[in-house]
Motif scaffolding. Sequence first.
Motif, PDB file in Angstrom:
ATOM      1  N   GLU A   9      15.794  -9.921  -2.228  1.00  0.00           N
ATOM      2  CA  GLU A   9      17.041 -10.691  -2.285  1.00  0.00           C
ATOM      3  C   GLU A   9      17.781 -10.698  -0.955  1.00  0.00           C
ATOM      4  OE1 GLU A   9      18.175 -10.318  -7.032  1.00  0.00           O
ATOM      5  OE2 GLU A   9      19.077  -8.907  -5.607  1.00  0.00           O
ATOM      6  N   LYS A  10      17.502  -9.696  -0.107  1.00  0.00           N
ATOM      7  CA  LYS A  10      18.135  -9.643   1.211  1.00  0.00           C
ATOM      8  C   LYS A  10      17.291 -10.339   2.284  1.00  0.00           C
ATOM      9  CE  LYS A  10      20.987  -5.527   0.525  1.00  0.00           C
ATOM     10  NZ  LYS A  10      20.991  -5.571  -0.945  1.00  0.00           N
ATOM     11  N   GLY A  11      16.185 -10.978   1.867  1.00  0.00           N
ATOM     12  CA  GLY A  11      15.403 -11.785   2.797  1.00  0.00           C
ATOM     13  C   GLY A  11      14.262 -11.073   3.489  1.00  0.00           C
ATOM     14  N   TYR A  12      13.933  -9.841   3.063  1.00  0.00           N
ATOM     15  CA  TYR A  12      12.810  -9.125   3.675  1.00  0.00           C
ATOM     16  C   TYR A  12      11.482  -9.604   3.076  1.00  0.00           C
ATOM     17  CZ  TYR A  12      16.136  -5.793   5.658  1.00  0.00           C
ATOM     18  OH  TYR A  12      17.158  -5.209   6.362  1.00  0.00           O
ATOM     19  N   SER A  13      10.415  -9.399   3.826  1.00  0.00           N
ATOM     20  CA  SER A  13       9.065  -9.656   3.327  1.00  0.00           C
ATOM     21  C   SER A  13       8.548  -8.365   2.701  1.00  0.00           C
ATOM     22  CB  SER A  13       8.157 -10.093   4.482  1.00  0.00           C
ATOM     23  OG  SER A  13       6.833 -10.269   4.026  1.00  0.00           O
ATOM     24  N   VAL A  14       8.257  -8.390   1.410  1.00  0.00           N
ATOM     25  CA  VAL A  14       7.983  -7.160   0.655  1.00  0.00           C
ATOM     26  C   VAL A  14       6.568  -7.147   0.092  1.00  0.00           C
ATOM     27  CG1 VAL A  14       8.649  -5.773  -1.354  1.00  0.00           C
ATOM     28  CG2 VAL A  14      10.415  -6.855   0.051  1.00  0.00           C
ATOM     29  N   ASN A  15       5.870  -6.025   0.299  1.00  0.00           N
ATOM     30  CA  ASN A  15       4.596  -5.735  -0.370  1.00  0.00           C
ATOM     31  C   ASN A  15       4.799  -4.497  -1.240  1.00  0.00           C
ATOM     32  OD1 ASN A  15       2.615  -7.680   0.751  1.00  0.00           O
ATOM     33  ND2 ASN A  15       3.202  -6.735   2.688  1.00  0.00           N
ATOM     34  N   LEU A  16       4.486  -4.610  -2.514  1.00  0.00           N
ATOM     35  CA  LEU A  16       4.638  -3.501  -3.452  1.00  0.00           C
ATOM     36  C   LEU A  16       3.248  -3.060  -3.906  1.00  0.00           C
ATOM     37  CD1 LEU A  16       6.474  -1.698  -5.226  1.00  0.00           C
ATOM     38  CD2 LEU A  16       6.623  -3.578  -6.858  1.00  0.00           C
ATOM     39  N   LEU A  17       2.875  -1.822  -3.555  1.00  0.00           N
ATOM     40  CA  LEU A  17       1.539  -1.313  -3.870  1.00  0.00           C
ATOM     41  C   LEU A  17       1.579  -0.450  -5.131  1.00  0.00           C
ATOM     42  CD1 LEU A  17       0.205  -0.193  -0.347  1.00  0.00           C
ATOM     43  CD2 LEU A  17      -0.231  -2.334  -1.549  1.00  0.00           C
ATOM     44  N   GLU A  18       0.643  -0.685  -6.037  1.00  0.00           N
ATOM     45  CA  GLU A  18       0.549   0.078  -7.281  1.00  0.00           C
ATOM     46  C   GLU A  18      -0.915   0.387  -7.557  1.00  0.00           C
ATOM     47  OE1 GLU A  18       0.670   2.153 -10.430  1.00  0.00           O
ATOM     48  OE2 GLU A  18       2.616   1.557  -9.596  1.00  0.00           O
ATOM     49  N   ARG A  19      -1.209   1.656  -7.828  1.00  0.00           N
ATOM     50  CA  ARG A  19      -2.611   2.050  -8.034  1.00  0.00           C
ATOM     51  C   ARG A  19      -3.124   1.698  -9.434  1.00  0.00           C
ATOM     52  NH1 ARG A  19      -2.357   8.690  -8.351  1.00  0.00           N
ATOM     53  NH2 ARG A  19      -0.916   8.826 -10.110  1.00  0.00           N
TER      54      ARG A  19
END
Length: 375
Positions: free
Chosen positions: A22-32
């Motif tokens: 929501e703040k405009g960052y590029s996000v990668n969320l890793l989950e095993r």
Amino acid sequence: LKEITIIGAGVGGLYTALEFCEKGYSVNLLERNHMVGGLSANIPINGYNIDIGPHYMTLKRESKITDKIFDMIGKNDIIEIKNIEKSYLSYYNDKILNSFPTITDAIFSSGLKSLTFSIISIMKKNRASLKDNQTSSENYLKACFGNYLYKLWCEPYLEQNFGTTELPLEYVKNRFKPITIKKIINKFFKSKKNSNEIKIQKTPDRYMDCYFKNGIGSLVKILEKKIIEKNGKIILNANITSINHKNKIIKYKIKDKEIILEANKIIYATSPKITSKWFENIKKDEYSNKKTHLNSIMIFLFIDSKKLFNGWLVSIFDTKIPFFRLSQQNFLSEKISPKNKTLLTAEIRLDENNELWSKNDNEIKILVENNLKKM
């Protein structure tokens, strides 16, 4: 845009990812794992969305986070659970207690019989282990309470709270102090009018304990959807092989394919034990290196009864019963459990070598039913 990588897609990781998206960052969320949510995920069974175990959320009454969650879920779909501490029960020595069993409960569990055995056991105990810094935690506890009380109280207490009896000696010495016959006599003559007092801490008034009518997993689904809408990436089945904190490089595998991911920031939304293994400068204590019971088999039963017991959750302090805990989720909506039925969840905690993993569903069902009948 700055690249943010978040490790762990439980509720904490999902909420963090959404904040950055929501703040405009590029996000990668890793989950095993193969799905998001961790322990707060839910699974569909027979048309119902069943939470994995008895979970609820404690929120500040006045908070931006609370306002945001209420806005996402909808106030009409949120149930406040008042006096939740009264819903925690314990099963010990064939009785339901409204508190955790204490050493006093063990000593007087069978009246004069257990009192006599306790005194004899304490008289025979080997006191040498009390000052031995090389002894095992089991030997130290037997020196504190004697063999009888160790089997009757220490063993089920440790198995319930820690999943093992092999705790660091230093911790055990700080937590458990020797009992004497004088202490037992004092307890015997002391008034027991407060013996049923609830010993579980009450939630402070500035907080609220709440549940969602569609299950805790409903928050997980909303967070997942919003992250994707904000162009965040959720990467499942990601088995991390290495993390270079200096250069902010993460290597992970999906099946046999290795992938390299660069980031400006790496955020851990995992437990301290999982997080610490990626940092060489963090001191690893004795307990963190021991194998503990982290796996469980969950059994969900729809029972033709409005209520089985007066409470929500029963912790089992009995090494002969295979359950770690039982919960009945009767206050939920019909989207979780059928009307006028009890949704009973039985959790069996065990290590990866336990023979129960090779049993079929019907064999486990029979085991569960037989032990419920005993209880």
